[in-house]
Design a protein around this motif. Structure first.
Motif, PDB file in Angstrom:
ATOM      1  N   LYS A 140       0.828  -1.210   0.000  1.00  0.00           N
ATOM      2  CA  LYS A 140       0.000   0.000   0.000  1.00  0.00           C
ATOM      3  C   LYS A 140       0.860   1.258   0.000  1.00  0.00           C
ATOM      4  O   LYS A 140       0.481   2.255  -0.597  1.00  0.00           O
ATOM      5  CB  LYS A 140      -0.941  -0.008   1.200  1.00  0.00           C
ATOM      6  CG  LYS A 140      -2.077  -0.975   1.031  1.00  0.00           C
ATOM      7  CD  LYS A 140      -3.028  -0.938   2.207  1.00  0.00           C
ATOM      8  CE  LYS A 140      -4.106  -1.980   2.007  1.00  0.00           C
ATOM      9  NZ  LYS A 140      -4.994  -2.059   3.175  1.00  0.00           N
ATOM     10  N   GLY A 141       2.004   1.196   0.639  1.00  0.00           N
ATOM     11  CA  GLY A 141       2.891   2.350   0.671  1.00  0.00           C
ATOM     12  C   GLY A 141       3.485   2.694  -0.678  1.00  0.00           C
ATOM     13  O   GLY A 141       3.867   3.840  -0.920  1.00  0.00           O
ATOM     14  N   PHE A 142       3.578   1.722  -1.572  1.00  0.00           N
ATOM     15  CA  PHE A 142       4.160   1.956  -2.894  1.00  0.00           C
ATOM     16  C   PHE A 142       3.124   1.939  -4.014  1.00  0.00           C
ATOM     17  O   PHE A 142       3.482   1.913  -5.183  1.00  0.00           O
ATOM     18  CB  PHE A 142       5.279   0.947  -3.178  1.00  0.00           C
ATOM     19  CG  PHE A 142       6.541   1.294  -2.456  1.00  0.00           C
ATOM     20  CD1 PHE A 142       7.473   2.132  -3.034  1.00  0.00           C
ATOM     21  CD2 PHE A 142       6.770   0.841  -1.168  1.00  0.00           C
ATOM     22  CE1 PHE A 142       8.619   2.492  -2.361  1.00  0.00           C
ATOM     23  CE2 PHE A 142       7.914   1.188  -0.480  1.00  0.00           C
ATOM     24  CZ  PHE A 142       8.847   2.018  -1.071  1.00  0.00           C
ATOM     25  N   ASN A 143       1.857   1.992  -3.677  1.00  0.00           N
ATOM     26  CA  ASN A 143       0.801   2.059  -4.697  1.00  0.00           C
ATOM     27  C   ASN A 143       0.883   3.344  -5.518  1.00  0.00           C
ATOM     28  O   ASN A 143       0.393   3.384  -6.638  1.00  0.00           O
ATOM     29  CB  ASN A 143      -0.587   1.922  -4.066  1.00  0.00           C
ATOM     30  CG  ASN A 143      -1.119   0.517  -4.169  1.00  0.00           C
ATOM     31  OD1 ASN A 143      -0.650  -0.283  -4.958  1.00  0.00           O
ATOM     32  ND2 ASN A 143      -2.119   0.229  -3.364  1.00  0.00           N
ATOM     33  N   PHE A 144       1.514   4.381  -4.965  1.00  0.00           N
ATOM     34  CA  PHE A 144       1.641   5.643  -5.708  1.00  0.00           C
ATOM     35  C   PHE A 144       2.429   5.438  -6.996  1.00  0.00           C
ATOM     36  O   PHE A 144       2.256   6.185  -7.959  1.00  0.00           O
ATOM     37  CB  PHE A 144       2.302   6.723  -4.842  1.00  0.00           C
ATOM     38  CG  PHE A 144       3.757   6.484  -4.586  1.00  0.00           C
ATOM     39  CD1 PHE A 144       4.719   6.954  -5.460  1.00  0.00           C
ATOM     40  CD2 PHE A 144       4.166   5.778  -3.458  1.00  0.00           C
ATOM     41  CE1 PHE A 144       6.067   6.730  -5.217  1.00  0.00           C
ATOM     42  CE2 PHE A 144       5.506   5.563  -3.208  1.00  0.00           C
ATOM     43  CZ  PHE A 144       6.461   6.031  -4.092  1.00  0.00           C
ATOM     44  N   ALA A 145       3.299   4.430  -7.033  1.00  0.00           N
ATOM     45  CA  ALA A 145       4.117   4.155  -8.213  1.00  0.00           C
ATOM     46  C   ALA A 145       3.420   3.211  -9.188  1.00  0.00           C
ATOM     47  O   ALA A 145       3.967   2.864 -10.215  1.00  0.00           O
ATOM     48  CB  ALA A 145       5.456   3.566  -7.790  1.00  0.00           C
ATOM     49  N   GLY A 146       2.226   2.791  -8.848  1.00  0.00           N
ATOM     50  CA  GLY A 146       1.472   1.871  -9.689  1.00  0.00           C
ATOM     51  C   GLY A 146       1.289   0.540  -8.986  1.00  0.00           C
ATOM     52  O   GLY A 146       2.162   0.098  -8.227  1.00  0.00           O
ATOM     53  N   GLN A 147       0.153  -0.079  -9.243  1.00  0.00           N
ATOM     54  CA  GLN A 147      -0.179  -1.326  -8.555  1.00  0.00           C
ATOM     55  C   GLN A 147       0.788  -2.455  -8.905  1.00  0.00           C
ATOM     56  O   GLN A 147       1.216  -3.196  -8.019  1.00  0.00           O
ATOM     57  CB  GLN A 147      -1.605  -1.749  -8.877  1.00  0.00           C
ATOM     58  CG  GLN A 147      -2.057  -2.954  -8.081  1.00  0.00           C
ATOM     59  CD  GLN A 147      -3.495  -3.329  -8.361  1.00  0.00           C
ATOM     60  OE1 GLN A 147      -4.077  -2.893  -9.357  1.00  0.00           O
ATOM     61  NE2 GLN A 147      -4.070  -4.137  -7.504  1.00  0.00           N
ATOM     62  N   LYS A 148       1.160  -2.586 -10.169  1.00  0.00           N
ATOM     63  CA  LYS A 148       2.080  -3.658 -10.563  1.00  0.00           C
ATOM     64  C   LYS A 148       3.450  -3.488  -9.903  1.00  0.00           C
ATOM     65  O   LYS A 148       4.038  -4.445  -9.422  1.00  0.00           O
ATOM     66  CB  LYS A 148       2.224  -3.726 -12.080  1.00  0.00           C
ATOM     67  CG  LYS A 148       0.997  -4.258 -12.759  1.00  0.00           C
ATOM     68  CD  LYS A 148       1.179  -4.349 -14.248  1.00  0.00           C
ATOM     69  CE  LYS A 148      -0.100  -4.857 -14.887  1.00  0.00           C
ATOM     70  NZ  LYS A 148       0.009  -4.975 -16.323  1.00  0.00           N
TER      71      LYS A 148
END
Length: 83
Positions: A42-50
């Motif tokens: 969730k913390g890296f969802n800003f970079a895209g889900q994949k």
């Protein structure tokens, strides 16, 4: 890590065995999932889900510290991330 020893399951020491099994079979995996699939992904969802799925799967694999386990953990991390 070579000096680390796993606790032995001792016949007749039921309470310690129950606590050990609960930790290894339930608490450990739940904690890993909450951390890697919860916080990291969730913390890296800003970079895209994949990216978030692959990134969390990579760190999930590295966390296991064993190359053979890491390969399987990476694939499982991607699978669980998509779930």
């Amino acid at each position: 890590m070579e000096n680390m020893q796993m606790p032995q399951i001792i016949p007749g020491n039921t309470m310690n065995n129950v606590v050990y099994v609960l930790y290894v079979a339930i608490l450990g995996p739940i904690t890993e999932e909450l951390f890697f699939r919860g916080a990291v992904m969730k913390g890296f969802n800003f970079a895209g889900q994949k990216f978030a799925i692959v990134f969390s799967a990579f760190w999930f694999a590295v966390f296991h510290g064993n190359i053979l386990q890491a390969m399987i953990a990476f694939l499982l991390g991607i699978f669980f991330g998509y779930l």
